[in-house]
Motif scaffolding. Structure first.
Motif, short mmCIF file in Angstrom:
data_model
loop_
_atom_site.label_atom_id
_atom_site.label_comp_id
_atom_site.label_asym_id
_atom_site.label_seq_id
_atom_site.Cartn_x
_atom_site.Cartn_y
_atom_site.Cartn_z
N GLU A 192 -8.07 5.17 -17.02
CA GLU A 192 -8.60 5.13 -15.65
C GLU A 192 -10.11 4.94 -15.65
O GLU A 192 -10.65 4.27 -14.76
N SER B 188 -8.32 -3.37 -2.40
CA SER B 188 -7.23 -2.49 -2.80
C SER B 188 -6.10 -3.29 -3.43
O SER B 188 -5.52 -2.90 -4.45
N LEU C 282 -7.05 -4.44 -6.99
CA LEU C 282 -6.90 -3.37 -7.97
C LEU C 282 -5.44 -3.19 -8.38
O LEU C 282 -5.13 -3.00 -9.57
N ARG C 283 -4.54 -3.27 -7.42
CA ARG C 283 -3.11 -3.13 -7.75
C ARG C 283 -2.66 -4.27 -8.66
O ARG C 283 -1.87 -4.05 -9.61
N ASN D 47 0.14 1.55 -2.27
CA ASN D 47 -1.10 2.00 -1.64
C ASN D 47 -1.36 3.48 -1.88
O ASN D 47 -2.52 3.91 -1.93
N TRP E 242 -0.80 5.12 -4.63
CA TRP E 242 -1.45 5.28 -5.93
C TRP E 242 -2.94 4.95 -5.82
O TRP E 242 -3.78 5.63 -6.44
N VAL E 243 -3.29 3.93 -5.02
CA VAL E 243 -4.71 3.57 -4.86
C VAL E 243 -5.46 4.72 -4.20
O VAL E 243 -6.58 5.06 -4.61
N LYS E 244 -4.87 5.35 -3.18
CA LYS E 244 -5.52 6.47 -2.53
C LYS E 244 -5.72 7.63 -3.51
O LYS E 244 -6.79 8.27 -3.53
N GLN F 65 -14.29 3.07 -0.52
CA GLN F 65 -13.96 1.83 0.17
C GLN F 65 -14.93 1.61 1.31
O GLN F 65 -15.12 2.48 2.16
#
Length: 616
Positions: free
Chosen positions: A73, A92, A95-96, A120, A122-124, A135
Motif C-alpha cells: 500500500e 478513483s 487507482l482501481r 469504491n 475499497w478506495v474509501k 480527494q
C-alpha cells in the motif's frame, strides 16, 4: 462488506479503550502492581484482551484483513503522489485499474474483488488508512501554463525586486478584469430516488458583465469599474450601485484599450497622485492594457507599470489567487436569492437597471474580509512580502527532485515515462506548413497535382500558392489591422498621436451581420493597375497602400505632403465601414488612384467596390 456496519443488539463491544489506556494497564500488570482481573475492572478492558496482549496473540485488527500488505500500500501511495507531482493525478477509477493490473501481474486472485477490480468501498478504506491522500477537484490548466518553469519565475522576480525596491506596500497595486455571470450555478436538491434528471424552474442565461478591480498590498480596494455590453449607456444603469463606481459600455462587453484608459485616468490615477513616493501597478500583459497614454501618465507621476509573464496569472495575480473565488461564491448566493424573489423570477436575464444594486450588495458582503483576502493574495504570490519561494513551491514539476524521498522509492523507468509524457505535453506544438490551392470551380485535383504542380498546371489549371507562415509555432500570422496602420504613422505628426486606433472586436449578431473574424485585410497581388494621377479632394474616394496591402477610403483632410483618409475594411467580397473610425495620414506616394463611390447593397451597410477587384 456492508457500507455501514450495524452492530447486533447484545453483542460485545469492540475496542472501547485507547492505546494509551491499554499500555498503562499492561505496564501495571507486568510490574505486579495489579492482577489481570483488577486491571480489567479498573481500566474497563476485558480480561481476555489483557491476557492475549500479554502473550502477544491476536495483534491483527478485528474484522476482515487487508488485501495488501503495508509495504504494497505504501508503494501505491508513493506512485499516486508522484503522478500528482508530475501534473497527472489519478482518479478513483484510475487507482482501481492500477490495482487490478498489479494483481494480474502478480498472478493473484482476490475473491472479494469482482474480476480483480476493487470497488469504491475499497478506495474509501484505502484513503482512510492513508490520511496523506485526499480527494480534491483538479483545476484544468492549459499546456502553456503547465510549461511555466523556474527560469520564468526567477527572471520575473529578479526584475520585480528591483522595481519594488523602496516602495511601501500601500503603493503596490494589482489590477485585473473579471465578469459576473447570470447563472447561479447548480445546487443539490432532494428528489425521489431514481430520478435521473431533476429540474428546477428558473430563468438563467450565459450573459455576463465585465468588471475591473484593483487593490493594494495593505488591503485597500479601488472603486469598481463596470463595463456593459451595449452600444449606448442609460442613466438607470448607473443608479443604486457601489459608492464612487464608474460605468461604461462597449459593443463586445470586454475591456478595450479606450475603456482601460478611461478606468486608469478617472479611478486609479487620482488615488495614485495622492500617494507619496514611487508607486507600482501590476497586471497581465494584455495588449489593451499597453496604452501609450497610460504609460505616459505613469512616467509623469513616478508610477512603475509592471506586466506579468504570459500564462502565469494563476500563480502571480493576487486578485486571481485570493479575491475572485470568494467573490464569485458570494455572487452566486446573491443571484440565487434575487432569482427566488418575486421580482427576479419575472426576468429571463438580469436587467441592467438591477445590476448596480446587486453589485452593491456583493461589495458590502465582501467588505468584511476584503482587506484580508487582498493581503493573502499578495503574500501567496510572493509580491509582498517578497518571497519567490511561495510561487516556486506551487510549480507542479518543482516538487519532483532527485533528493525527494518519494522519488527514491519509485522505479526509474516510471519516472522516465512520466518525464517524457510531461515533456510531450508542454512542448510547443509545431504547425505543418500548408499551401493554398488555386482550383477552378468544378475541377477536381489529385496527389500528382500537389507533388508536381508545374507539370499538371496546364492540364488541370491548378496552381499552388505559398502562404506566409507564422513566426511563432502556435500563433496565427498577424494581419495589418487598423490599429497597426494607426501605429505606423504615430510619429508622422503630433496631431496623429491623438488618433484612436481601432481595436474593439465585433461579434456577429442574430440579424445575419458579418463578424470581425471574417473581416480581414486583402493582400497585395502581383498584377496591379498602372499608377495614374490622383485627383485629391475632400470627399473623393481613393485606394491607399499600407505596406503590401491596399484599402479603399474617403479623403477627409488635405495636406501638402498627403491626405488623411478614412478607410473601409473587407468583409468577404464586400466592404464595410469599421465600427470605430479608422482615419490616418497617408503620403502622396501611398495614395494610388481614384475610385468610384461605393454602392451599398441591402440594409447591412455592406458596399460593392468593383475597382478593388484589381487589388484582391
Amino acid at each position: 462488506m456492508p457500507r455501514v456496519y450495524k452492530r447486533k443488539i447484545g453483542s460485545r463491544n469492540y475496542r472501547n479503550y485507547t492505546n494509551e489506556r491499554l499500555e498503562e494497564a499492561l505496564k501495571n500488570i507486568r510490574q505486579n502492581k495489579l492482577s489481570i482481573r483488577l486491571a480489567s475492572e479498573k481500566y474497563g478492558i476485558h480480561r481476555n484482551t489483557l491476557w492475549l496482549k500479554l502473550k502477544g496473540k491476536h495483534n491483527k485488527p478485528h474484522g476482515q484483513q487487508k488485501v495488501f500488505t503495508d509495504q504494497e500500500e505504501n508503494v501505491f501511495v508513493v506512485h499516486i503522489i508522484t503522478m500528482s507531482d508530475f501534473g497527472f493525478p489519478v482518479t478513483s477509477f484510475d487507482l482501481r485499474c492500477i490495482v487490478k493490473c498489479y494483481l494480474q501481474q502478480c498472478g493473484r486472485k482476490i475473491n472479494c474483488f469482482k474480476q480483480n477490480l476493487p470497488g469504491n468501498d475499497w478506495v474509501k478504506s484505502f484513503l482512510a488508512r492513508h490520511p496523506i491522500l485526499t480527494q480534491r477537484f483538479a483545476q484544468n490548466i492549459s499546456h502553456a501554463r503547465a510549461a511555466t518553469d523556474e527560469e520564468t519565475i526567477n527572471k520575473f522576480f529578479d526584475h520585480l525586486e528591483k522595481e519594488l525596491d523602496g516602495i511601501p506596500p500601500g503603493n503596490i497595486w494589482n489590477y485585473d478584469e473579471t465578469n459576473l455571470v447570470d447563472d447561479p450555478g447548480l445546487k443539490k436538491v432532494i428528489t425521489r430516488r431514481g430520478t435521473k434528471y431533476p429540474e428546477k424552474i428558473r430563468n438563467a442565461s450565459k450573459a455576463c458583465t465585465s468588471l475591473m478591480l484593483c487593490g493594494n498590498a495593505t488591503g485597500d480596494l479601488v472603486p469598481v469599474y463596470v463595463n456593459y455590453r451595449s452600444q449606448k449607456l442609460w442613466s438607470t444603469w448607473t443608479e443604486n450601485g457601489p459608492p464612487n463606481a464608474r460605468y461604461n459600455r462597449t459593443k463586445s462587453g470586454w475591456f478595450d484599450y479606450q475603456v482601460f484608459e478611461d478606468w486608469f485616468l478617472h479611478l486609479l490615477l487620482p488615488i495614485l497622485k495622492r500617494q507619496d513616493g514611487p508607486k507600482a501597478i501590476i497586471g497581465d500583459n494584455l495588449s489593451s492594457h499597453l496604452n501609450i497614454k497610460v504609460i505616459q501618465e505613469c512616467e509623469a507621476n513616478n508610477i512603475r507599470f509592471i506586466a506579468l509573464p504570459p500564462n502565469t496569472t494563476n500563480l502571480l495575480q493576487p486578485l486571481d489567487v485570493a479575491y475572485f473565488r470568494p467573490m464569485k461564491i458570494q455572487w452566486r448566493k446573491i443571484l440565487d436569492t434575487w432569482k427566488e424573489s418575486s421580482r427576479g423570477s419575472r426576468y429571463t436575464t438580469i436587467p441592467k437597471e438591477e445590476f448596480p444594486s446587486l453589485l452593491k450588495s456583493l461589495m458590502q458582503t465582501l467588505e468584511e474580509k476584503s482587506s484580508e483576502n487582498l493581503k493573502s493574495g499578495f503574500r501567496k504570490c510572493g509580491i509582498f512580502p517578497s518571497n519567490r519561494e511561495q510561487v516556486l513551491n506551487r510549480l507542479t514539476f518543482r516538487n519532483v527532485t532527485a533528493d525527494n524521498e518519494v522519488i527514491r522509492n519509485v522505479s526509474d523507468s516510471f519516472i522516465e515515462h512520466l518525464t517524457k509524457i510531461r515533456s510531450d505535453s508542454t512542448k510547443t506544438r509545431q504547425i505543418r506548413r500548408k499551401k493554398r490551392l488555386n482550383v477552378p470551380p468544378g475541377k477536381s485535383i489529385s496527389a500528382a497535382d500537389l507533388l508536381n504542380p508545374q507539370e499538371t498546371a496546364n492540364d488541370n489549371h491548378v496552381t499552388v500558392i505559398d502562404e506566409p507562415q507564422p513566426s511563432c509555432s502556435y500563433l496565427p500570422p498577424p494581419r495589418p489591422t487598423a490599429a497597426r496602420r494607426t501605429n505606423r504613422h504615430s510619429d508622422t505628426s503630433s496631431e496623429c498621436e491623438s488618433e484612436v486606433p481601432y481595436e474593439e472586436s465585433d461579434t456577429s449578431s442574430g440579424d445575419g451581420s458579418v463578424s470581425s473574424d471574417e473581416c480581414t485585410a486583402p493582400g497585395g497581388k502581383e498584377s496591379l493597375p498602372a499608377t495614374t494621377e490622383v485627383h485629391k479632394a475632400v470627399g473623393k474616394y481613393v485606394v491607399v497602400k499600407y505596406e503590401a496591402d491596399y484599402f479603399p477610403g474617403r479623403i477627409t483632410r488635405l495636406q501638402k505632403t498627403g491626405a488623411y483618409v478614412s478607410v473601409l475594411m473587407q468583409c468577404g467580397k464586400q466592404w464595410k465601414w469599421p465600427p470605430k473610425k479608422d482615419e490616418i495620414f497617408y503620403r502622396n506616394d501611398e495614395i494610388i488612384m481614384n475610385i468610384d463611390e461605393p454602392v451599398q447593397r441591402g440594409t447591412r451597410e455592406l458596399y460593392d467596390i468593383p475597382m478593388m477587384q484589381n487589388f484582391i
